[in-house]
Design a protein around this motif. Structure first.
Motif, PDB file in Angstrom:
ATOM      1  N   ASN A  77      -5.824   6.648   6.122  1.00 50.92           N
ATOM      2  CA  ASN A  77      -6.103   5.099   6.478  1.00 50.92           C
ATOM      3  C   ASN A  77      -5.089   4.142   6.721  1.00 50.92           C
ATOM      4  N   LEU A  78      -4.126   4.378   5.788  1.00 51.29           N
ATOM      5  CA  LEU A  78      -2.936   3.569   5.942  1.00 51.29           C
ATOM      6  C   LEU A  78      -2.218   3.786   7.502  1.00 51.29           C
TER       7      LEU A  78
ATOM      8  N   ILE B 192      -9.069   1.372   2.888  1.00 56.68           N
ATOM      9  CA  ILE B 192      -8.240   1.111   1.987  1.00 56.68           C
ATOM     10  C   ILE B 192      -8.421   0.297   0.842  1.00 56.68           C
ATOM     11  N   ARG B 193      -9.063  -0.831   1.311  1.00 53.95           N
ATOM     12  CA  ARG B 193      -9.921  -1.785   0.492  1.00 53.95           C
ATOM     13  C   ARG B 193     -10.688  -1.124  -0.825  1.00 53.95           C
TER      14      ARG B 193
ATOM     15  N   LEU C 236       0.765   4.079  -3.012  1.00 56.22           N
ATOM     16  CA  LEU C 236       0.647   5.592  -2.553  1.00 56.22           C
ATOM     17  C   LEU C 236       1.638   6.195  -3.257  1.00 56.22           C
TER      18      LEU C 236
ATOM     19  N   CYS D 162       0.929  -1.331   0.073  1.00 52.87           N
ATOM     20  CA  CYS D 162       0.009  -0.007  -0.063  1.00 52.87           C
ATOM     21  C   CYS D 162       0.990   1.198  -0.187  1.00 52.87           C
TER      22      CYS D 162
ATOM     23  N   SER E 132     -10.479   2.034  -1.428  1.00 50.88           N
ATOM     24  CA  SER E 132      -9.907   2.852  -2.299  1.00 50.88           C
ATOM     25  C   SER E 132      -9.083   2.131  -3.390  1.00 50.88           C
TER      26      SER E 132
ATOM     27  N   LEU F 254      -5.909   7.842   1.262  1.00 50.37           N
ATOM     28  CA  LEU F 254      -5.420   6.450   1.365  1.00 50.37           C
ATOM     29  C   LEU F 254      -4.395   6.496   2.674  1.00 50.37           C
ATOM     30  N   GLU F 255      -3.255   7.482   2.352  1.00 48.88           N
ATOM     31  CA  GLU F 255      -2.448   7.777   3.267  1.00 48.88           C
ATOM     32  C   GLU F 255      -3.131   7.974   4.976  1.00 48.88           C
TER      33      GLU F 255
END
Length: 258
Positions: free
Chosen positions: A108-109, A156-157, A88, A84, A159, A105-106
């Motif tokens: 949530n990562l 994330i999934r 990114l 991931c 996204s 995404l960042e």
């Protein structure tokens, strides 16, 4: 769980084609074969470096990283987080049109990484991480706590599903404009989970989507003037490999949240 037949079919498909083209982690063979290859190479005429594809692009790294995440049974958390992170960077290379999705995404990562770094041994797989967090009583029954790793992984999934849909739209040369494909992907994978404000903000960012050729040049890391038929074919093959890798992973990932 993904059927063995599906996994076997994929393993003999696009990723193997990609590996044969030199985009895998194998490197040159050892011993006598390598020696014979070096002797043969010495007799060949030199080719301009601009004609060779010796670089490992961000797209190559993302494909390799995600290919290691899911073994057909379990989703490896360390490898997932690494993949991931690589993805990114790929999204950031796509320019302003993907900035908002990349920032989401960042964020949530970071939620997923926080728990993983605290208990890496107990969070070896996605399933074990979710069980560990559930035992902590951080959630309100089936309602996920906003800052939890589970919430981060859920988004994330979603996204990645959105992004994979967009990548697929770039493969056919006569496909949709990326802006239209992004709207379609958003409506299918994200819109229903967003509140009123985000349903205004996210689609508005898609107006900055460039033409297909611009995306391909960015993901392929070539100047748009150099994007000839050969370069385009290579990038399209890589995008097929990436979406083919993500499909079984995202299906298994979704099953873990049921």
């Amino acid at each position: 769980m993904i059927a063995d037949r599906t996994l076997h079919s994929y393993s003999n498909g696009t990723l193997n084609e990609l590996e044969l083209d030199g985009y895998c982690d194998f490197g040159f063979p050892n011993g006598h074969v390598a020696f014979e290859f070096s002797k043969l190479a010495a007799t060949l005429p030199r080719v301009s470096s601009s004609k060779l594809d010796l670089r490992s692009s961000r797209l190559d790294e993302v494909i390799r990283a995600f290919a290691k995440v899911f073994d057909g049974r379990e989703i490896d958390m360390a490898k997932l987080l690494k993949a991931c992170r690589a993805h990114l960077e790929l999204m950031r290379s796509g320019g302003a049109a993907l900035c908002l999705v990349a920032k989401d995404l960042e964020n949530n990562l970071h939620k997923a990484e926080t728990l993983f770094k605290k208990s890496p041994k107990e969070c070896k797989t996605l399933e074990s991480l979710l069980k560990l967090e559930r035992k902590s009583d951080i959630h309100n029954g089936n309602i996920l706590q906003e800052s939890s790793a589970a919430m981060g992984l859920l988004w994330i999934r979603r996204s990645l599903a959105f992004q994979s849909h967009l990548y697929e739209s770039l493969i056919p040369s006569d496909g949709q404009h990326p802006k239209d494909a992004a709207y379609e992907a958003y409506n299918e994978h994200l819109s229903q989970y967003h509140g009123w404000m985000l349903r205004k903000i996210f689609p508005a960012s898609f107006s900055q989507m460039p033409h297909r050729a611009v995306f391909l040049s960015k993901f392929g890391e070539v100047e748009i003037e150099e994007l000839d038929y050969e370069q385009e074919s290579k990038i399209m093959k890589k995008l097929r490999a990436l979406t083919g890798t993500l499909e079984p992973l995202l299906t298994a990932w979704k099953d873990k949240f049921v």
